[in-house]
Write a protein that holds these residues in place. Structure first.
Motif, PDB file in Angstrom:
ATOM      1  N   LEU A 233      14.030 -25.593   5.055  1.00  0.00           N
ATOM      2  CA  LEU A 233      13.307 -25.040   6.206  1.00  0.00           C
ATOM      3  C   LEU A 233      12.382 -26.085   6.822  1.00  0.00           C
ATOM      4  N   GLN A 234      11.726 -26.876   5.967  1.00  0.00           N
ATOM      5  CA  GLN A 234      10.843 -27.933   6.465  1.00  0.00           C
ATOM      6  C   GLN A 234      11.621 -28.955   7.303  1.00  0.00           C
ATOM      7  N   GLN A 235      12.797 -29.350   6.814  1.00  0.00           N
ATOM      8  CA  GLN A 235      13.603 -30.321   7.557  1.00  0.00           C
ATOM      9  C   GLN A 235      14.130 -29.727   8.864  1.00  0.00           C
ATOM     10  N   LEU A 236      14.516 -28.462   8.839  1.00  0.00           N
ATOM     11  CA  LEU A 236      14.995 -27.817  10.060  1.00  0.00           C
ATOM     12  C   LEU A 236      13.884 -27.743  11.105  1.00  0.00           C
ATOM     13  N   GLN A 237      12.664 -27.510  10.658  1.00  0.00           N
ATOM     14  CA  GLN A 237      11.538 -27.496  11.597  1.00  0.00           C
ATOM     15  C   GLN A 237      11.306 -28.888  12.189  1.00  0.00           C
ATOM     16  N   LEU A 238      11.391 -29.928  11.342  1.00  0.00           N
ATOM     17  CA  LEU A 238      11.205 -31.296  11.825  1.00  0.00           C
ATOM     18  C   LEU A 238      12.288 -31.692  12.832  1.00  0.00           C
ATOM     19  N   GLU A 239      13.475 -31.099  12.670  1.00  0.00           N
ATOM     20  CA  GLU A 239      14.580 -31.390  13.583  1.00  0.00           C
ATOM     21  C   GLU A 239      14.559 -30.488  14.816  1.00  0.00           C
ATOM     22  N   ASP A 240      13.471 -29.704  14.982  1.00  0.00           N
ATOM     23  CA  ASP A 240      13.310 -28.811  16.141  1.00  0.00           C
ATOM     24  C   ASP A 240      14.403 -27.754  16.223  1.00  0.00           C
ATOM     25  N   GLN A 241      14.825 -27.269  15.054  1.00  0.00           N
ATOM     26  CA  GLN A 241      15.776 -26.164  15.046  1.00  0.00           C
ATOM     27  C   GLN A 241      15.128 -24.934  15.686  1.00  0.00           C
ATOM     28  N   GLU A 242      15.894 -24.205  16.493  1.00  0.00           N
ATOM     29  CA  GLU A 242      15.374 -23.011  17.139  1.00  0.00           C
ATOM     30  C   GLU A 242      15.192 -21.896  16.106  1.00  0.00           C
ATOM     31  N   PRO A 243      13.970 -21.351  15.965  1.00  0.00           N
ATOM     32  CA  PRO A 243      13.762 -20.266  14.992  1.00  0.00           C
ATOM     33  C   PRO A 243      14.674 -19.071  15.217  1.00  0.00           C
ATOM     34  N   ILE A 244      15.001 -18.801  16.489  1.00  0.00           N
ATOM     35  CA  ILE A 244      15.837 -17.635  16.785  1.00  0.00           C
ATOM     36  C   ILE A 244      17.215 -17.778  16.142  1.00  0.00           C
ATOM     37  N   ILE A 245      17.721 -19.024  16.044  1.00  0.00           N
ATOM     38  CA  ILE A 245      19.021 -19.255  15.407  1.00  0.00           C
ATOM     39  C   ILE A 245      18.940 -18.931  13.922  1.00  0.00           C
ATOM     40  N   LEU A 246      17.849 -19.347  13.283  1.00  0.00           N
ATOM     41  CA  LEU A 246      17.657 -19.044  11.870  1.00  0.00           C
ATOM     42  C   LEU A 246      17.558 -17.541  11.644  1.00  0.00           C
ATOM     43  N   LEU A 247      16.810 -16.866  12.508  1.00  0.00           N
ATOM     44  CA  LEU A 247      16.637 -15.422  12.364  1.00  0.00           C
ATOM     45  C   LEU A 247      17.964 -14.688  12.519  1.00  0.00           C
ATOM     46  N   ARG A 248      18.710 -15.045  13.545  1.00  0.00           N
ATOM     47  CA  ARG A 248      19.998 -14.383  13.786  1.00  0.00           C
ATOM     48  C   ARG A 248      20.980 -14.666  12.643  1.00  0.00           C
ATOM     49  N   THR A 249      20.960 -15.901  12.139  1.00  0.00           N
ATOM     50  CA  THR A 249      21.866 -16.245  11.037  1.00  0.00           C
ATOM     51  C   THR A 249      21.536 -15.437   9.792  1.00  0.00           C
ATOM     52  N   LEU A 250      20.241 -15.350   9.457  1.00  0.00           N
ATOM     53  CA  LEU A 250      19.841 -14.577   8.288  1.00  0.00           C
ATOM     54  C   LEU A 250      20.115 -13.090   8.493  1.00  0.00           C
ATOM     55  N   GLN A 251      19.874 -12.575   9.703  1.00  0.00           N
ATOM     56  CA  GLN A 251      20.156 -11.163   9.990  1.00  0.00           C
ATOM     57  C   GLN A 251      21.625 -10.836   9.728  1.00  0.00           C
ATOM     58  N   ARG A 252      22.497 -11.719  10.180  1.00  0.00           N
ATOM     59  CA  ARG A 252      23.928 -11.496  10.002  1.00  0.00           C
ATOM     60  C   ARG A 252      24.293 -11.454   8.514  1.00  0.00           C
ATOM     61  N   GLU A 253      23.713 -12.365   7.718  1.00  0.00           N
ATOM     62  CA  GLU A 253      24.009 -12.392   6.287  1.00  0.00           C
ATOM     63  C   GLU A 253      23.450 -11.152   5.584  1.00  0.00           C
ATOM     64  N   VAL A 254      22.260 -10.720   5.996  1.00  0.00           N
ATOM     65  CA  VAL A 254      21.673  -9.532   5.380  1.00  0.00           C
ATOM     66  C   VAL A 254      22.498  -8.287   5.694  1.00  0.00           C
ATOM     67  N   MET A 255      23.024  -8.220   6.913  1.00  0.00           N
ATOM     68  CA  MET A 255      23.874  -7.070   7.274  1.00  0.00           C
ATOM     69  C   MET A 255      25.153  -7.057   6.436  1.00  0.00           C
ATOM     70  N   ILE A 256      25.699  -8.239   6.137  1.00  0.00           N
ATOM     71  CA  ILE A 256      26.869  -8.314   5.255  1.00  0.00           C
ATOM     72  C   ILE A 256      26.499  -7.807   3.866  1.00  0.00           C
ATOM     73  N   LEU A 257      25.332  -8.238   3.361  1.00  0.00           N
ATOM     74  CA  LEU A 257      24.888  -7.788   2.047  1.00  0.00           C
ATOM     75  C   LEU A 257      24.710  -6.274   2.016  1.00  0.00           C
ATOM     76  N   LEU A 258      24.139  -5.715   3.080  1.00  0.00           N
ATOM     77  CA  LEU A 258      23.958  -4.268   3.151  1.00  0.00           C
ATOM     78  C   LEU A 258      25.306  -3.542   3.125  1.00  0.00           C
ATOM     79  N   ASP A 259      26.263  -4.077   3.875  1.00  0.00           N
ATOM     80  CA  ASP A 259      27.598  -3.471   3.917  1.00  0.00           C
ATOM     81  C   ASP A 259      28.248  -3.491   2.538  1.00  0.00           C
ATOM     82  N   VAL A 260      28.207  -4.667   1.883  1.00  0.00           N
ATOM     83  CA  VAL A 260      28.834  -4.795   0.566  1.00  0.00           C
ATOM     84  C   VAL A 260      28.090  -3.947  -0.464  1.00  0.00           C
TER      85      VAL A 260
END
Length: 342
Positions: A233-260
């Motif tokens: 996460l620290q490196q992604l912040q240093l690389e100016d990664q968009e937080p919204i991309i991280l949030l959407r990516t994690l949301q998608r994985e959590v929804m998969i976990l909920l489904d399974v």
């Protein structure tokens, strides 16, 4: 088609040259060094010239075909180096590529660089034409589990002795960035001619240059590895990664976990098949589900939603501490009720 790793390529070349070499993967250092090894072996077999071409809408196929057929009694043997686009050749380019491969003869050697090969491409005429007489070199960047072995092999090749703390530090600082890692080892070999790498010596000469994607963060969260998740996460912040991309990516994985998680245990494999969860990541999901029950997963969704609203209100800077806190909490065996809010 025979498949080898870059470190196995030299042994293959010692047994003679193949007619075709397909270098597949996204790591520039492994592509570069594999090509260098092939060209060095080719020079010993009188392949004195090499020509490079990019396969795209501007490719001069007439020139390529002409070069294939222009050999004379006094010509040197030649190597053709082709760079495929990220998505591979389109239908027209694939047809031309298959024709080119059919023209390769004993005085021509073909090296093809490709970022990836899809299932559809494996069924294409040009790929099938490479199978006989071809060698596939997998140039994928080693993941964090494979990287220590790669560093140890590199050190042996450079006559360097490295202790475990130094090895762990190099892997921590340079994961995903083999070019910087290779340069760091070269620098260390110059700084310490005796070839002994200890932690104090390595600490003097290295810096954090790891390269990550959001999926490295996700995998660390699924595995419950909080220190690794925070480093990514620290490196992604240093690389100016968009937080919204991280949030959407994690949301998608959590929804998969909920489904399974909602399925009976004996039906979860079929659920992962339906959700197209890659085989090599299923153990991560299984481990995460042992730690995260349905209530905790719903809490994560709730807090991710709150973070997304904050980001959309232009509170991106304040979002990073919240992502750090949430990362630690997701990795914990027990999930506290009071989470950090933006």
């Amino acid at each position: 088609m025979t498949r080898v790793f870059p470190e196995q390529l030299s042994a293959q070349l010692n047994h003679g040259l193949r007619r075709y070499y397909l270098l597949v993967g996204s790591d520039p250092l492994l592509h570069q060094e594999s090509q260098y090894s092939i060209l060095a072996a080719a020079r010993l077999q009188s392949f004195g010239e090499h020509h490079s071409f990019s396969i795209d809408q501007h490719t001069d196929w007439d020139l390529l075909f002409s070069e294939c057929q222009s050999m004379s009694l006094f010509s040197q043997r030649q190597v053709f180096i082709l760079q495929l686009a990220e998505n591979g050749p389109n239908a027209a380019q694939a047809t031309q590529l298959a024709q080119l491969i059919s023209l390769i003869h004993e005085d021509l050697l073909l090296i093809i660089h490709a970022p990836k090969i899809t299932k559809a491409q494996e069924n294409s005429a040009w790929y099938k034409a490479l199978i006989e007489g071809g060698l596939l070199v997998t140039c994928h960047t080693p993941d964090h589990q494979q990287l220590p072995r790669w560093v140890q092999q590199r050190c042996r090749a450079m006559s360097l002795s490295i202790d475990d703390p130094s090895l762990r530090l190099l892997c921590y600082y340079y994961e995903g960035n083999l070019l910087a890692l290779s340069q760091a080892l070269e620098r260390l070999s110059l700084l310490w001619p005796d070839g002994v790498l200890t932690l104090p010596r390595v600490e003097e000469a290295v810096y954090d240059a790891a390269v990550f994607t959001p999926y490295h963060w996700i995998d660390a969260l699924l595995a419950g590895k909080s220190k690794r998740a925070l480093h990514v996460l620290q490196q992604l912040q240093l690389e100016d990664q968009e937080p919204i991309i991280l949030l959407r990516t994690l949301q998608r994985e959590v929804m998969i976990l909920l489904d399974v998680q909602s399925r009976p245990i004996d039906a979860r494999r079929a659920a992962m098949d339906k959700l197209r969860v890659w085989q090599n990541r299923r153990q991560l999901y299984t481990g995460a589900l042992q730690r995260l029950d349905r209530m905790r997963l719903r809490q994560i969704v709730h807090h991710l939603t709150s973070l997304e609203i904050a980001v959309k209100k232009d509170f991106s800077a304040e979002c990073w501490p919240a992502l750090n806190a949430l990362s630690v909490l997701i990795c914990q065996p027990q999930f506290p009720t009071g989470l950090y809010h933006v």
